[in-house]
Scaffold this active site. Structure first.
Site, PDB file in Angstrom:
ATOM      1  N   HIS A   7       0.645  -1.102  -0.126  1.00 13.70           N
ATOM      2  CA  HIS A   7       0.100   0.175  -0.207  1.00 13.70           C
ATOM      3  C   HIS A   7       1.280   1.084  -0.003  1.00 13.70           C
ATOM      4  CE1 HIS A   7       0.678   0.542   4.622  1.00 13.70           C
ATOM      5  NE2 HIS A   7       0.281   1.516   4.265  1.00 13.70           N
TER       6      HIS A   7
HETATM    7  C1  UD1 Z   1      -1.791   5.866   6.258  1.00 10.05           C
HETATM    8  C2  UD1 Z   1      -0.704   5.951   6.820  1.00 10.05           C
HETATM    9  C3  UD1 Z   1       0.551   5.166   6.341  1.00 10.05           C
HETATM   10  C4  UD1 Z   1      -0.086   3.661   7.033  1.00 10.05           C
HETATM   11  C5  UD1 Z   1      -1.180   3.417   6.394  1.00 10.05           C
HETATM   12  C6  UD1 Z   1      -2.116   2.307   7.732  1.00 10.05           C
HETATM   13  C7  UD1 Z   1       0.122   8.551   6.079  1.00 10.05           C
HETATM   14  C8  UD1 Z   1       0.872   9.534   5.283  1.00 10.05           C
HETATM   15  N1  UD1 Z   1       0.233   7.409   5.789  1.00 10.05           N
HETATM   16  O1  UD1 Z   1      -1.366   5.817   4.294  1.00 10.05           O
HETATM   17  O2  UD1 Z   1       1.387   5.325   7.430  1.00 10.05           O
HETATM   18  O3  UD1 Z   1       0.344   2.859   6.997  1.00 10.05           O
HETATM   19  O4  UD1 Z   1      -2.486   3.912   6.664  1.00 10.05           O
HETATM   20  O5  UD1 Z   1      -3.302   1.702   6.127  1.00 10.05           O
HETATM   21  O6  UD1 Z   1      -0.571   8.826   7.678  1.00 10.05           O
HETATM   22  N2  UD1 Z   1      -9.187   5.002   1.597  1.00 10.05           N
HETATM   23  C9  UD1 Z   1     -10.522   4.510   1.504  1.00 10.05           C
HETATM   24  N3  UD1 Z   1     -11.197   4.202   2.239  1.00 10.05           N
HETATM   25  C10 UD1 Z   1     -10.690   4.518   4.378  1.00 10.05           C
HETATM   26  C11 UD1 Z   1      -9.047   5.205   4.049  1.00 10.05           C
HETATM   27  C12 UD1 Z   1      -8.371   5.087   2.697  1.00 10.05           C
HETATM   28  O7  UD1 Z   1     -11.446   4.356   0.903  1.00 10.05           O
HETATM   29  O8  UD1 Z   1     -10.823   3.757   5.030  1.00 10.05           O
HETATM   30  C13 UD1 Z   1      -8.539   5.458   0.194  1.00 10.05           C
HETATM   31  C14 UD1 Z   1      -8.572   7.110   0.026  1.00 10.05           C
HETATM   32  O9  UD1 Z   1      -8.705   6.970  -1.575  1.00 10.05           O
HETATM   33  C15 UD1 Z   1      -7.499   7.631   0.188  1.00 10.05           C
HETATM   34  C16 UD1 Z   1      -6.202   6.517   0.014  1.00 10.05           C
HETATM   35  O10 UD1 Z   1      -6.520   4.949   0.579  1.00 10.05           O
HETATM   36  O11 UD1 Z   1      -7.346   8.763  -0.649  1.00 10.05           O
HETATM   37  C17 UD1 Z   1      -5.344   6.682   0.667  1.00 10.05           C
HETATM   38  O12 UD1 Z   1      -5.792   6.682   2.506  1.00 10.05           O
HETATM   39  P1  UD1 Z   1      -4.865   7.776   3.552  1.00 10.05           P
HETATM   40  O13 UD1 Z   1      -5.403   7.134   4.960  1.00 10.05           O
HETATM   41  O14 UD1 Z   1      -4.760   8.845   3.221  1.00 10.05           O
HETATM   42  O15 UD1 Z   1      -3.062   6.753   3.777  1.00 10.05           O
HETATM   43  P2  UD1 Z   1      -3.006   5.629   3.878  1.00 10.05           P
HETATM   44  O16 UD1 Z   1      -2.463   5.397   2.135  1.00 10.05           O
HETATM   45  O17 UD1 Z   1      -3.858   4.956   4.081  1.00 10.05           O
END
Ligand code: UD1
Length: 366
Positions: free
Chosen positions: A215
């Site tokens: 991820h």
């Molecule tokens: C975040 C953390 C990372 C951690 C990871 C665990 C930061 C910078 N990164 O990354 O360190 O390892 O979480 O999972 O904080 N999304 C959904 N549903 C959700 C959450 C996210 O659809 O419940 C999608 C959204 O499109 C979003 C993308 O996933 O834009 C990324 O989510 P985000 O929380 O920004 O970062 P992670 O990649 O999950």
């Protein structure tokens, strides 16, 4: 004593669970705040249920956005909550944008910040998490480090070690203590429960499949890179189970890669915590770019290949249980290098119940 805890992303729910239980046992008043960074049921609610975490007193509902916007919204909302709740200290976990916003909001209000999982460094500043770690460790007061390497990193940045056995440390003495890793407690608790259940893929015999979690933006956001990992995984000699993180699914959809997930690849929805532990336990090897999963693999004694050029958990590399794989074409060479001799890994994440030690440190410090 009022402690305000900020969580927001999946790994933080896992880390907060044993600490939160111990805080309650020791009679501390914890105000749990969920930023809403992770919001899908299987990324958030399910974890609260399985880990028996209390319902957050405040849910900020921030959700996804670019880094600046997401962190900025959290910062503003957290400041309002902190001003209203007037906690004695603010507790943050790990390295996400929720961690950064919690630590910064506290520092700006002159509240004591406590960072659990302090001192980790990848020395790769293109990782958003690396920036978060550095800032958080330099604005919090009490840093609780999980490993010896984390302590060395903090020392190298001029942060002092607080005396361990010299009685209660003074509040506002800034520094770090090696406390161990609270994820170990979470894992051992979950492994006991998961021992009574089968892994979530009953048609796959034990040790006859690989489990993959991928991820990190560096692996998912570029079609060339994600495409190369998918092609490499397809060369597996056994089924490959991929619980798809929302970021990875979104990228795969955007690049029209979803049709590439054909046997031996099996893409599934993100797993709950207990199912993930059971699936890891029974895998032949784990291939991951997650920090938490590397640790879980190590503690479960399952060989791990880390799909990155570096790791913050350098101790897991020492005896070969974790192999770094910087590029997809090296994947199966790395898998072949894992010793797989069943030797139990050493206690690099601390002895005994870490959450008890962590809460003791917090109480002494406050
Ligand atoms: C975040 C953390 C990372 C951690 C990871 C665990 C930061 C910078 N990164 O990354 O360190 O390892 O979480 O999972 O904080 N999304 C959904 N549903 C959700 C959450 C996210 O659809 O419940 C999608 C959204 O499109 C979003 C993308 O996933 O834009 C990324 O989510 P985000 O929380 O920004 O970062 P992670 O990649 O999950």
């Amino acid at each position: 004593m009022r402690l305000l805890t900020v969580v927001g992303a999946r790994p933080q729910f896992v880390k907060a669970a044993p600490v939160s239980r111990e805080l309650a046992r020791q009679g501390l008043n914890e105000i749990l705040v969920h930023t809403g960074q992770h919001y899908d049921c299987n990324m958030s609610e399910q974890f609260f249920r399985e880990l028996d975490l209390p319902v957050p007193r405040h849910h900020l509902g921030i959700g996804s956005a670019d880094h600046g916007a997401q962190t900025g919204r959290m910062l503003e909302a957290l400041e309002t909550v902190m001003l209203a709740e007037k906690p004695d200290a603010v507790l943050v976990y790990g390295d996400t944008n929720s961690t950064l916003a919690g630590a910064l909001a506290a520092a700006k209000l002159n509240l004591s910040g406590i960072h659990i999982e302090a001192g980790l460094r990848s020395f790769n500043r293109s990782m958003p998490e690396e920036i978060n770690r550095i800032v958080v460790d330099h604005v919090c007061g009490l840093l609780l480090a999980p490993t010896a390497a984390a302590c060395s990193n903090l020392r190298a940045e001029g942060i002092p070690e607080l005396p361990k056995d010299a009685g209660p440390v003074q509040r506002r003495d800034l520094g770090f203590i090696r406390a161990g890793d609270v994820m170990k407690d979470a894992l051992l608790d979950a492994a006991k429960i998961a021992a009574q259940s089968h892994h979530p893929f009953p048609d796959l015999p034990k040790k006859q499949y690989y489990l993959v979690s991928i991820h990190r933006p560096a692996n998912t956001d570029d079609p060339q890179v994600l495409g190369a990992w998918i092609e490499a995984l397809k060369a597996a000699d056994l089924p490959v189970v991929l619980p798809l993180h929302p970021r990875t699914r979104a990228c795969a959809e955007r690049f029209q890669f979803l049709e590439r997930f054909v046997p031996p690849l099996r893409a599934v929805e993100p797993l709950g915590y207990l199912a993930m532990i059971a699936a890891q336990r029974d895998a032949k090897a784990i291939l991951t770019d997650s920090g938490g999963v590397q640790k879980e693999a190590y503690l479960l004694g399952v060989p791990c290949v880390t799909l990155r050029t570096e790791t913050e958990w350098v101790e897991t590399l020492a005896d070969g249980w974790n192999q770094l794989c910087p590029s997809p074409d090296l994947l199966w060479n790395c898998v072949a290098r894992i010793p797989g001799n069943g030797v139990a890994p050493a206690a690099i994440f601390g002895e005994g119940r870490i959450s008890e030690r962590v809460v003791r440190c917090i109480i002494d410090w406050l």
